[in-house]
Structure formats: structure tokens, C-alpha cells
Design a protein around this motif. Sequence first.
Motif, PDB file in Angstrom:
ATOM      1  N   ALA A  85      89.576  52.678  -6.243  1.00  0.00           N
ATOM      2  CA  ALA A  85      89.530  52.883  -7.685  1.00  0.00           C
ATOM      3  C   ALA A  85      88.087  52.843  -8.164  1.00  0.00           C
ATOM      4  CB  ALA A  85      90.345  51.803  -8.392  1.00  0.00           C
ATOM      5  N   VAL A  86      87.743  53.764  -9.017  1.00  0.00           N
ATOM      6  CA  VAL A  86      86.392  53.820  -9.579  1.00  0.00           C
ATOM      7  C   VAL A  86      86.363  52.922 -10.807  1.00  0.00           C
ATOM      8  CG1 VAL A  86      84.619  55.303 -10.577  1.00  0.00           C
ATOM      9  CG2 VAL A  86      86.059  56.152  -8.709  1.00  0.00           C
ATOM     10  N   ASP A  87      85.863  51.714 -10.609  1.00  0.00           N
ATOM     11  CA  ASP A  87      85.848  50.760 -11.714  1.00  0.00           C
ATOM     12  C   ASP A  87      84.439  50.319 -12.075  1.00  0.00           C
ATOM     13  OD1 ASP A  87      85.240  49.277  -9.493  1.00  0.00           O
ATOM     14  OD2 ASP A  87      87.025  48.011  -9.566  1.00  0.00           O
ATOM     15  N   ASP A  88      83.435  51.031 -11.555  1.00  0.00           N
ATOM     16  CA  ASP A  88      82.055  50.653 -11.849  1.00  0.00           C
ATOM     17  C   ASP A  88      81.287  51.766 -12.554  1.00  0.00           C
ATOM     18  OD1 ASP A  88      82.080  52.327  -9.688  1.00  0.00           O
ATOM     19  OD2 ASP A  88      80.599  51.216  -8.518  1.00  0.00           O
ATOM     20  N   VAL A  89      82.009  52.753 -13.092  1.00  0.00           N
ATOM     21  CA  VAL A  89      81.385  53.836 -13.850  1.00  0.00           C
ATOM     22  C   VAL A  89      81.852  53.732 -15.298  1.00  0.00           C
ATOM     23  CG1 VAL A  89      81.180  56.332 -14.140  1.00  0.00           C
ATOM     24  CG2 VAL A  89      81.265  55.351 -11.841  1.00  0.00           C
ATOM     25  N   PRO A  90      80.941  53.504 -16.233  1.00  0.00           N
ATOM     26  CA  PRO A  90      81.348  53.355 -17.643  1.00  0.00           C
ATOM     27  C   PRO A  90      82.086  54.587 -18.149  1.00  0.00           C
ATOM     28  CG  PRO A  90      79.052  52.680 -17.323  1.00  0.00           C
ATOM     29  CD  PRO A  90      79.484  53.326 -16.045  1.00  0.00           C
ATOM     30  N   ASP A  91      83.144  54.350 -18.889  1.00  0.00           N
ATOM     31  CA  ASP A  91      83.923  55.421 -19.516  1.00  0.00           C
ATOM     32  C   ASP A  91      84.438  56.444 -18.517  1.00  0.00           C
ATOM     33  OD1 ASP A  91      83.336  54.292 -22.073  1.00  0.00           O
ATOM     34  OD2 ASP A  91      81.395  55.312 -22.049  1.00  0.00           O
ATOM     35  N   ALA A  92      84.764  55.981 -17.308  1.00  0.00           N
ATOM     36  CA  ALA A  92      85.251  56.906 -16.283  1.00  0.00           C
ATOM     37  C   ALA A  92      86.601  57.497 -16.659  1.00  0.00           C
ATOM     38  CB  ALA A  92      85.357  56.187 -14.940  1.00  0.00           C
ATOM     39  N   GLY A  93      87.388  56.755 -17.390  1.00  0.00           N
ATOM     40  CA  GLY A  93      88.716  57.230 -17.740  1.00  0.00           C
ATOM     41  C   GLY A  93      89.748  56.706 -16.762  1.00  0.00           C
ATOM     42  N   PRO A  94      91.008  56.746 -17.139  1.00  0.00           N
ATOM     43  CA  PRO A  94      92.061  56.211 -16.273  1.00  0.00           C
ATOM     44  C   PRO A  94      92.355  57.136 -15.100  1.00  0.00           C
ATOM     45  CG  PRO A  94      93.010  57.224 -18.229  1.00  0.00           C
ATOM     46  CD  PRO A  94      91.526  57.242 -18.428  1.00  0.00           C
ATOM     47  N   GLY A  95      92.774  56.528 -13.996  1.00  0.00           N
ATOM     48  CA  GLY A  95      93.233  57.306 -12.858  1.00  0.00           C
ATOM     49  C   GLY A  95      92.149  57.944 -12.029  1.00  0.00           C
ATOM     50  N   ARG A  96      90.917  57.467 -12.138  1.00  0.00           N
ATOM     51  CA  ARG A  96      89.848  57.992 -11.289  1.00  0.00           C
ATOM     52  C   ARG A  96      89.877  57.217  -9.972  1.00  0.00           C
ATOM     53  NH1 ARG A  96      89.949  60.534 -15.574  1.00  0.00           N
ATOM     54  NH2 ARG A  96      88.225  61.841 -16.337  1.00  0.00           N
ATOM     55  N   VAL A  97      90.554  57.785  -9.001  1.00  0.00           N
ATOM     56  CA  VAL A  97      90.719  57.124  -7.709  1.00  0.00           C
ATOM     57  C   VAL A  97      90.476  58.139  -6.601  1.00  0.00           C
ATOM     58  CG1 VAL A  97      92.301  55.312  -8.481  1.00  0.00           C
ATOM     59  CG2 VAL A  97      93.208  57.540  -7.855  1.00  0.00           C
ATOM     60  N   ASN A  98      89.935  57.645  -5.484  1.00  0.00           N
ATOM     61  CA  ASN A  98      89.642  58.468  -4.322  1.00  0.00           C
ATOM     62  C   ASN A  98      90.304  57.875  -3.088  1.00  0.00           C
ATOM     63  OD1 ASN A  98      87.670  60.197  -5.772  1.00  0.00           O
ATOM     64  ND2 ASN A  98      86.469  58.312  -5.870  1.00  0.00           N
ATOM     65  N   VAL A  99      90.629  58.727  -2.140  1.00  0.00           N
ATOM     66  CA  VAL A  99      91.255  58.292  -0.889  1.00  0.00           C
ATOM     67  C   VAL A  99      90.310  58.583   0.268  1.00  0.00           C
ATOM     68  CG1 VAL A  99      93.161  58.695   0.721  1.00  0.00           C
ATOM     69  CG2 VAL A  99      93.598  58.639  -1.747  1.00  0.00           C
ATOM     70  N   VAL A 100      90.091  57.591   1.105  1.00  0.00           N
ATOM     71  CA  VAL A 100      89.266  57.756   2.302  1.00  0.00           C
ATOM     72  C   VAL A 100      90.074  57.279   3.502  1.00  0.00           C
ATOM     73  CG1 VAL A 100      87.110  57.146   3.477  1.00  0.00           C
ATOM     74  CG2 VAL A 100      87.136  57.428   0.988  1.00  0.00           C
ATOM     75  N   ALA A 101      90.112  58.101   4.538  1.00  0.00           N
ATOM     76  CA  ALA A 101      90.853  57.767   5.761  1.00  0.00           C
ATOM     77  C   ALA A 101      89.997  58.123   6.962  1.00  0.00           C
ATOM     78  CB  ALA A 101      92.175  58.528   5.813  1.00  0.00           C
ATOM     79  N   ARG A 102      90.327  57.531   8.113  1.00  0.00           N
ATOM     80  CA  ARG A 102      89.527  57.809   9.310  1.00  0.00           C
ATOM     81  C   ARG A 102      90.404  57.940  10.539  1.00  0.00           C
ATOM     82  NH1 ARG A 102      84.283  54.712   9.343  1.00  0.00           N
ATOM     83  NH2 ARG A 102      83.982  56.343   7.781  1.00  0.00           N
ATOM     84  N   LEU A 103      90.135  58.988  11.298  1.00  0.00           N
ATOM     85  CA  LEU A 103      90.728  59.168  12.621  1.00  0.00           C
ATOM     86  C   LEU A 103      89.651  58.827  13.633  1.00  0.00           C
ATOM     87  CD1 LEU A 103      92.922  60.122  14.588  1.00  0.00           C
ATOM     88  CD2 LEU A 103      92.063  62.457  14.282  1.00  0.00           C
ATOM     89  N   ARG A 104      89.816  57.669  14.285  1.00  0.00           N
ATOM     90  CA  ARG A 104      88.807  57.199  15.232  1.00  0.00           C
ATOM     91  C   ARG A 104      89.451  57.120  16.602  1.00  0.00           C
ATOM     92  NH1 ARG A 104      83.927  54.791  15.487  1.00  0.00           N
ATOM     93  NH2 ARG A 104      83.692  55.113  13.256  1.00  0.00           N
ATOM     94  N   PRO A 105      88.987  57.926  17.563  1.00  0.00           N
ATOM     95  CA  PRO A 105      89.548  57.882  18.909  1.00  0.00           C
ATOM     96  C   PRO A 105      89.526  56.478  19.497  1.00  0.00           C
ATOM     97  CG  PRO A 105      88.096  59.765  18.644  1.00  0.00           C
ATOM     98  CD  PRO A 105      87.928  58.931  17.420  1.00  0.00           C
ATOM     99  N   GLU A 106      90.500  56.185  20.353  1.00  0.00           N
ATOM    100  CA  GLU A 106      90.676  54.828  20.867  1.00  0.00           C
ATOM    101  C   GLU A 106      89.469  54.327  21.648  1.00  0.00           C
ATOM    102  OE1 GLU A 106      94.252  54.605  23.081  1.00  0.00           O
ATOM    103  OE2 GLU A 106      95.567  55.006  21.362  1.00  0.00           O
ATOM    104  N   HIS A 107      88.710  55.233  22.260  1.00  0.00           N
ATOM    105  CA  HIS A 107      87.598  54.769  23.084  1.00  0.00           C
ATOM    106  C   HIS A 107      86.375  54.374  22.250  1.00  0.00           C
ATOM    107  CE1 HIS A 107      86.682  59.019  22.346  1.00  0.00           C
ATOM    108  NE2 HIS A 107      85.421  58.710  22.539  1.00  0.00           N
ATOM    109  N   LEU A 108      86.408  54.642  20.938  1.00  0.00           N
ATOM    110  CA  LEU A 108      85.301  54.273  20.071  1.00  0.00           C
ATOM    111  C   LEU A 108      85.606  52.958  19.370  1.00  0.00           C
ATOM    112  CD1 LEU A 108      84.498  57.726  18.435  1.00  0.00           C
ATOM    113  CD2 LEU A 108      83.246  56.594  20.277  1.00  0.00           C
ATOM    114  N   PRO A 109      84.564  52.200  18.983  1.00  0.00           N
ATOM    115  CA  PRO A 109      84.793  50.932  18.286  1.00  0.00           C
ATOM    116  C   PRO A 109      85.571  51.145  16.999  1.00  0.00           C
ATOM    117  CG  PRO A 109      82.492  51.127  18.982  1.00  0.00           C
ATOM    118  CD  PRO A 109      83.138  52.464  19.224  1.00  0.00           C
TER     119      PRO A 109
END
Length: 525
Positions: A85-109
Motif C-alpha cells: 500500500a502506498v501510504d507515504d505519498v501525500p494525497d495519493a488517494g484511496p486504493g493506490r496499491v502495488n503487487v510485487v512477486a518473485r520467481l526464484r529458482p531453488e538453487h538460488l538463495p
Amino acid sequence: MSTPETPHTSPTTSPHTPPSTSAAAQGEWERRILAELDRRAPELLELAGDLIRIPSENPAGDCSAVAAFTAGWLNEHGIEARIHAVDDVPDAGPGRVNVVARLRPEHLPAEAPGAATADAAVPDTAASGAVQQAADGTVPDTATSAPSPAGTSAPRHLALAGHYDVVPIGATERWDFPPLAGDVVDGYLRGRGASDMKAGLAGQMLSMVVLRDLGVPLAGPITFAAVCDEETGGATGSPWVLEHGMLDGVTGAVIAEPAERGFPTIGQKSLNKLRITIDGAPGHGSLQPLHGTSANLLAARAALALQDLWKMEAEPPESVRPLIADSVDYAEARTGDGPGAYRPGISQVFSHVTVNIGTLHGGTGVNVVADRAVLEVDTRIPIGLRRADVNARVIELLAEAGVHVAGEDSQAGEQAPAGGHTPNARIEVAAQASEANWTDKDDPIVVELVGALREVVGPESKGVLQWASSDARFFRAHGIPVLQYGPAELPCVHGFNERCRVADVVDAAKVFALTAVRYLGLAGA
């Protein structure tokens, strides 16, 4: 006019090299991936339809529902996703949310997706190699891409990205089908966002799941970012994700913006929007032009004078001229005489400053000499010119029309003299302005995606410039080579009856998956 000394380019080569992979092993994995995407094509279309049916118009910009669905779908399919959730931008407005996901192969940390939280500090520029934006959201004129140190052993890191906000539906009665249909009829996926760009997001999401489900041993990670606030150019989508370090370490990116089949965009013109406020002297309307100074008349003169920006000549660097030539050929091949077709000569857009007087309003009544008028002007600047050059010419042209500006650029915070005249105007430059920017056609992310397109779509595929702007400019300002490709029926983007060919949706998912495998390489081969 001068040629930019530090254009916004991406590194011409990736700082990392994927592991050597036998052609047989690579080919076998690719055949399995393509076959699996064909098998799961109905699932892809169902996913795209589900995204379309979730309202996410911008404005107003509330993306909380579509973000929850996106993160939930990925988590259900084994890819950890987080909502920020974007809660550190003044007057951003409701519902400003971003999704971040990661596909990390098993052999990597292991590393959690979007490890930087909303309240985390923005990474130091020198340490991260990224160029941060100014506080007002403007990409600095001196920003250039910064490659990671040569010889590093770190793997390549791919980002798949896009936005899930869409433009408003408009008058529903002018649609031939429900605007949020999300269905497939006569070979087309239908509804707002089908082309811009929920079908592209769905293709990225399913391609990641297929890579995971098949156990493809990728040599590097993939980070997926679905963001809000692109359609209005706001700061709470891609700029926020980048500034909070959620894509740190990414060496190449693909944004699923709509593109013509086979022609990804690898560069764009400068974005330079101006708001010009002009003051007049009010008086009784019956005494014009003998008494009072009409701000509306000055604004009309200014609007006409600014058309001369088209005459400015750009001198692009030699290295980018082949890209411009390809883009000219591409544009002219798509001209015609039919309704809505571009006219011959449209390719001049790549060498000239375009000027659009978007709005002009002023005055308080028909019988009063207008005391104030405001113009909103959209200029797009080609490679080979800088915003400073163009805005200096704006000041000159306005002065010739009797409009004298007190400060050349409100971003600089300076009040410049108006050439001995009493200032009667001021200029504000819109946030998120940027210089012309591009990714080198020989960068590995471009080479691999174009190569995949030539196999999936056709041998004529190549990268071209776009005359609009997008989130790609923020990626390049942070040192990330990026290009844009997604399924689309371009004539209906932002219009009524938005739709996209089913075949293009499936092909785009294949291109995303092949690009990931070829760009990242396979481990242990």
C-alpha cells in the motif's frame, strides 16, 4: 540546437552473461514450455477475463480489488506475492496499491518479493547505481543508466511488469457489449483493459507459473510488478516501486504495454507538459480593445506562437539513427486514406517537437475583459533535443506574442527577468517530465525478446520508437534496460469496444516465457 551529451540510454550490453547451455537442452525446455502454454490457453483467457471484470478505472484510481485478486492468484499458484500500500505519498488517494512477486529458482538463495517495505528508506543512488527522481517526480535532465560493475558473478535478473489501472469506460451506451465483459467472442477477448493491458499482465502471470510448474532451472530470478497509477502518470505506481528498491538488482525488464504484433517499443520521446497562466487587466467588455488587456487574447496569441516549436531541428546521436530510420519505415507503412488512418508523413513525429494545446480557459464573463487565462500544453520532444532547449524556445515564442514569463521553469525555483518587460505570465512544468529515452537495440533483453517474436510471430519483427510515453522512462532512469511488448488491438486502445485477438494473447505469453528462458539462461547446463 545542441545534441544531448547524456541521453537516457540503457547499457549496450548486460553486465552479466547467462551460463552456457546446450542447444538440445534449451530447445527441449522451450518445446515443453510452448506446449504447456498452448494446453493452458483457456486458463490464460479465463485469468485475463477475471482481471477485466474487476473495475480499476483511473481516475479515480482505486486498484485495491484488482491488486487483491492478482496477489491471491499468484499465491494460489505457488508464487509468493505481496501487496504494498502506498501510504507515504501525500494525497495519493484511496486504493493506490502495488503487487510485487518473485520467481526464484531453488538453487538460488531465498529472498522475499518486494523485500523493501513501504516505510523503508530509498536506496542510496551511488550504492545502487540507480538515478533517483527529483522530489517533484521529474526525471533529472542528467539522468543516465548506470550499469552494474563488469565481471560480477551475479546472475541476470528479469522483471516482468505492467499496470492494472485502466482509463475510464466512458459512455456505456456507446459500447456494443458490456464494458467489463471479460468474455471471448469471435476470437476476441473483450472489455476495458483487454488491450491496455490486463491481457498482457495475465500472460506474464501465467508464463511465470508455467516456468515454475515445469521446474525450468532458470539461472536467475524473475520479479513481477503489477502497479497502479500509470494511466494518469502518477507517482504511486512504477516510480514508487522503483524508488523503494523493489526492483533493485534487475538487469532487464519487459513491460506488457500494448504494441503492434511483432513490433515492441524500445524508446520514446521526451514528455514535457506545461501549464501557462497569463494575467490580463480587467475592464468593461464594451471598451475592448481600447481599455483593459484581455488574457484570453494573449492566450490565443500564445497558442498560435507555440506552433513554431514544430520547426525546431533535432540532431540525434549517430548510434540511435538506425532505430529512428526503422521507426520511420514502420510508421509510414501504416498510413492510408481510410477512416482513422494516419496520413502519409506521420513519421515526422520522430524528428519534430509536437505541440498540443490541450485546454484553454479564462475569463469570468462575456462582458468582462478576461483577467486571467490558462493554457495546458502537451509537448513531446524527439531524441536529439532536450527539454531545456525546448522550454527556452517556449519563453522566446511567448515573448514575441506579448506574453512575458517571470520564471523560465518553476522546477528550478528561480525567477528570471522577463527581458525588461513587466512579467504577465508564469509556467509550471508537470510532474513526471522526462527526457527522450531508449534502450539500445543490441542490449540482451531486446535481442532475446525480438528473437522470440521472430519465431512466434514473424521474421519481420523489430524494435521501434513510440511517440507517446510510459512507465519505461522510470525504469531507464533507474538504470534498467527495458522494452515494451504486449497483446493489443491498437485502434481500440482507450476507445469504446476495447478488445484483443485471442491468438495475440496466447502468443504474447509464449514470448514472455521464451524471453525469460533465453535472457536468464539455464543453470547447471
